[in-house]
Write an enzyme that holds these catalytic residues in place. Sequence first.
Site, mmCIF file in Angstrom:
data_model
loop_
_atom_site.group_PDB
_atom_site.id
_atom_site.type_symbol
_atom_site.label_atom_id
_atom_site.label_comp_id
_atom_site.label_asym_id
_atom_site.label_seq_id
_atom_site.Cartn_x
_atom_site.Cartn_y
_atom_site.Cartn_z
ATOM 1 N N GLU A 1 2.620 0.217 7.708
ATOM 2 C CA GLU A 1 2.037 -0.685 6.726
ATOM 3 C C GLU A 1 3.209 -1.190 5.870
ATOM 4 O O GLU A 1 3.988 -0.381 5.360
ATOM 5 C CB GLU A 1 1.031 0.066 5.850
ATOM 6 C CG GLU A 1 0.405 -0.871 4.864
ATOM 7 C CD GLU A 1 -0.660 -0.242 3.975
ATOM 8 O OE1 GLU A 1 -0.965 0.952 4.133
ATOM 9 O OE2 GLU A 1 -1.148 -0.991 3.118
ATOM 10 N N ARG B 1 3.216 15.643 11.129
ATOM 11 C CA ARG B 1 4.149 14.874 10.298
ATOM 12 C C ARG B 1 5.435 15.654 10.115
ATOM 13 O O ARG B 1 5.421 16.880 10.072
ATOM 14 C CB ARG B 1 3.574 14.702 8.887
ATOM 15 C CG ARG B 1 2.439 13.793 8.737
ATOM 16 C CD ARG B 1 1.978 13.834 7.277
ATOM 17 N NE ARG B 1 2.793 12.984 6.432
ATOM 18 C CZ ARG B 1 2.601 11.685 6.307
ATOM 19 N NH1 ARG B 1 1.648 11.081 6.978
ATOM 20 N NH2 ARG B 1 3.363 10.978 5.517
ATOM 21 N N LYS C 1 5.624 6.988 1.078
ATOM 22 C CA LYS C 1 6.071 5.716 0.511
ATOM 23 C C LYS C 1 5.576 5.553 -0.920
ATOM 24 O O LYS C 1 6.281 5.023 -1.775
ATOM 25 C CB LYS C 1 5.539 4.554 1.356
ATOM 26 C CG LYS C 1 6.383 4.261 2.563
ATOM 27 C CD LYS C 1 5.810 3.091 3.339
ATOM 28 C CE LYS C 1 4.685 3.558 4.228
ATOM 29 N NZ LYS C 1 3.986 2.496 4.921
HETATM 30 P P1 ATP Z 1 3.355 7.169 3.812
HETATM 31 O O1 ATP Z 1 2.426 8.264 3.441
HETATM 32 O O2 ATP Z 1 4.770 7.483 3.595
HETATM 33 O O3 ATP Z 1 2.987 5.845 3.235
HETATM 34 P P2 ATP Z 1 2.046 6.348 6.105
HETATM 35 O O4 ATP Z 1 1.578 7.209 7.191
HETATM 36 O O5 ATP Z 1 1.015 5.827 5.182
HETATM 37 O O6 ATP Z 1 3.199 7.068 5.371
HETATM 38 P P3 ATP Z 1 2.521 4.084 7.703
HETATM 39 O O7 ATP Z 1 3.273 2.876 7.376
HETATM 40 O O8 ATP Z 1 1.066 3.974 7.847
HETATM 41 O O9 ATP Z 1 2.883 5.142 6.611
HETATM 42 O O10 ATP Z 1 3.157 4.839 8.931
HETATM 43 C C1 ATP Z 1 3.535 4.244 10.143
HETATM 44 C C2 ATP Z 1 3.589 5.327 11.178
HETATM 45 O O11 ATP Z 1 4.505 6.328 10.795
HETATM 46 C C3 ATP Z 1 2.245 6.010 11.330
HETATM 47 O O12 ATP Z 1 1.947 6.116 12.698
HETATM 48 C C4 ATP Z 1 2.441 7.344 10.689
HETATM 49 O O13 ATP Z 1 1.632 8.299 11.296
HETATM 50 C C5 ATP Z 1 3.924 7.602 10.896
HETATM 51 N N1 ATP Z 1 4.441 8.485 9.864
HETATM 52 C C6 ATP Z 1 4.393 8.314 8.532
HETATM 53 N N2 ATP Z 1 4.922 9.366 7.882
HETATM 54 C C7 ATP Z 1 5.332 10.242 8.830
HETATM 55 C C8 ATP Z 1 5.956 11.526 8.804
HETATM 56 N N3 ATP Z 1 6.265 12.120 7.664
HETATM 57 N N4 ATP Z 1 6.224 12.118 9.980
HETATM 58 C C9 ATP Z 1 5.940 11.514 11.131
HETATM 59 N N5 ATP Z 1 5.345 10.317 11.232
HETATM 60 C C10 ATP Z 1 5.039 9.674 10.102
HETATM 61 MG MG MG Z 2 -0.580 4.707 5.800
#
Ligand code: ATP
Ligand code: MG
Length: 563
Positions: A42, A268, A278
């Site tokens: 995102e 994760r 983020k």
């Molecule tokens: P954040 O909580 O940091 O905003 P998010 O999962 O909301 O992370 P996205 O932009 O939706 O962020 O993530 C893109 C991809 O990265 C998703 O498939 C998510 O599962 C993966 N991802 C995000 N954080 C991690 C992590 N700590 N370890 C492994 N994969 C991750």
């Molecule tokens: Mg997300």
Amino acid sequence: MSNDNSTPDAKTKNSNFIHQIIDEDLKNNADLKQIVTRFPPEPNGYLHIGHAKSICLNFGTAEKYNGVCHLRFDDTNPEKESQEYIDAIKKDISWLGFQWGEEIKYTSSYFDQLHDWAVHLIQQGKAYVCDLDSEQARVFRGDFTTPGKDSPYRNRSVAENLALFAKMKAGDFAEGFCSLRAKIDMRSSNMNLRDPMLYRILNVPHHQTGDQWCIYPIYDFAHGQSDAIEGITHSICTLEFEGHRPLYEWFLDNLPVSAKPKQYEFSRLELNYTVTSKRKLKQLVDQEIVNGWDDPRMPTISGMRRRGFTASAIRKFCDMVGVTRSNGVVDVGMLESAVREDLENNAKRAMCVVDPLKITIANIDEANNLNLNLAVHPKLDMGERALPFSQTLLIEKEDFSEDTSLGRKKFKRLVIGDYVRLRGAYVIKADEVIKDAEGEVVEVVASLVPGTVGANPAPEFKPRGVIHWVSAEHAVPCELRIYDRLFVEANPDKNKEKPFTQLINPESLRVVLKAWGEPSLQIAQAEDGYQFERTGYFVADADSSSDRLVFNQTLPLRESKAK
Ligand code: ATP
Ligand code: MG
């Protein structure tokens, strides 16, 4: 809840269970011609080390199986998203060394299709417009121990729902006045199936679609369908989406999609001394606790790049942690040692004196070779660097002692009356000290042993050790930015008394305004990494100007013992 793609953790430790699944799929499914994955960030912030793991997994899997990985911006929350984030994400993925297939994808480019599918669900009696406000909806939803209750709007007719949804789309209702929900099961033990929201009203322009829409799909309604549109074969996400999988499948089962991708979850990546969210990283930026998303203390990919971490070290680290379904916190030291190993093997060498002491060579004359050269790297063939020698040199203050009782093994540096080798140059002897009014040594008068460049001296001139140095007249002034961990606690997220924003290490950034680098550093470009002899791993920063070079300390040479 079904958990059919879980794999026993013991078996998958430090391996990649997703690849085992794909191997099986390829064996059992002759129709599976090409593996297609996607990385769906995102664009609401910069990518961090956790995303690097997901990038390595998704792009790496496509690479391994000769498939493709799409970069898809999951852009369904326009109020939090921006083009700046999109650009940063693209740059980070390319820098890590991956390429997306075809053009970049945007969930927003499927908004028309998603809207039509919402209409389709309404026509099938499987979606309805609900006027409960968010607080009421929350109460109706129940919780893990209490079944939900049907919304009073659940039994609106298809015609009424179609008319209301059209009005939502036309902008006839205020934000929050109503929403479109799937009609699934308010008593499901899986909360995600309790008539989840599909569309909400948001009077916000979108960075891609402008003013075209005032209703936007919810993540769950967009994600699986986008996977289907793109023909994703393996939709890999993190474990918190496990409970969403039945909903992911419900949409695919109830819509006329042309493909049925499958979702697989992995754990994760979490690191100690680090926050990986983020939203939280944005707080650090917004509250100016750090200097932007690419502050070298940030675990963002751009921050790590500016810190001098290399793409290959990050990829190696992601490989080392493996892909499993068991959650755990990884020691940030593991990432650091991957970086150290890479820099030890590949970084250019240079000398930089941080706390200088003046050395005057008394017996220098034109007969001595003053135009010295030294290999850029001791093992790799990276050419030579010019290392001019002159009468006035600078060495590290701590590399000199007047204490002649110091044992040769104990203090392998310069002692009055004894010999030391200047790296890549002559063996010298400290003859005399000059002190200021306070009695502090301000200068050492020394003599060089002729013929000792690249050659061993006679036994009586045997040096105690090798120290680093620069020629005072040729040295370039450098600013060094020395970093330590951003947080004082290993789990900054888990402290019950204080938020992570109050657990900042006050010494996480220390600036040495003037250090003295050897002249070869003059040509350093931003992101060029070096090992400064004995001082640490450093990387040139874009803040450098022609009269002041700026280097960020990537890491000290060795892991500190205090932990
Ligand atoms: P954040 O909580 O940091 O905003 P998010 O999962 O909301 O992370 P996205 O932009 O939706 O962020 O993530 C893109 C991809 O990265 C998703 O498939 C998510 O599962 C993966 N991802 C995000 N954080 C991690 C992590 N700590 N370890 C492994 N994969 C991750
Ligand atoms: Mg997300």
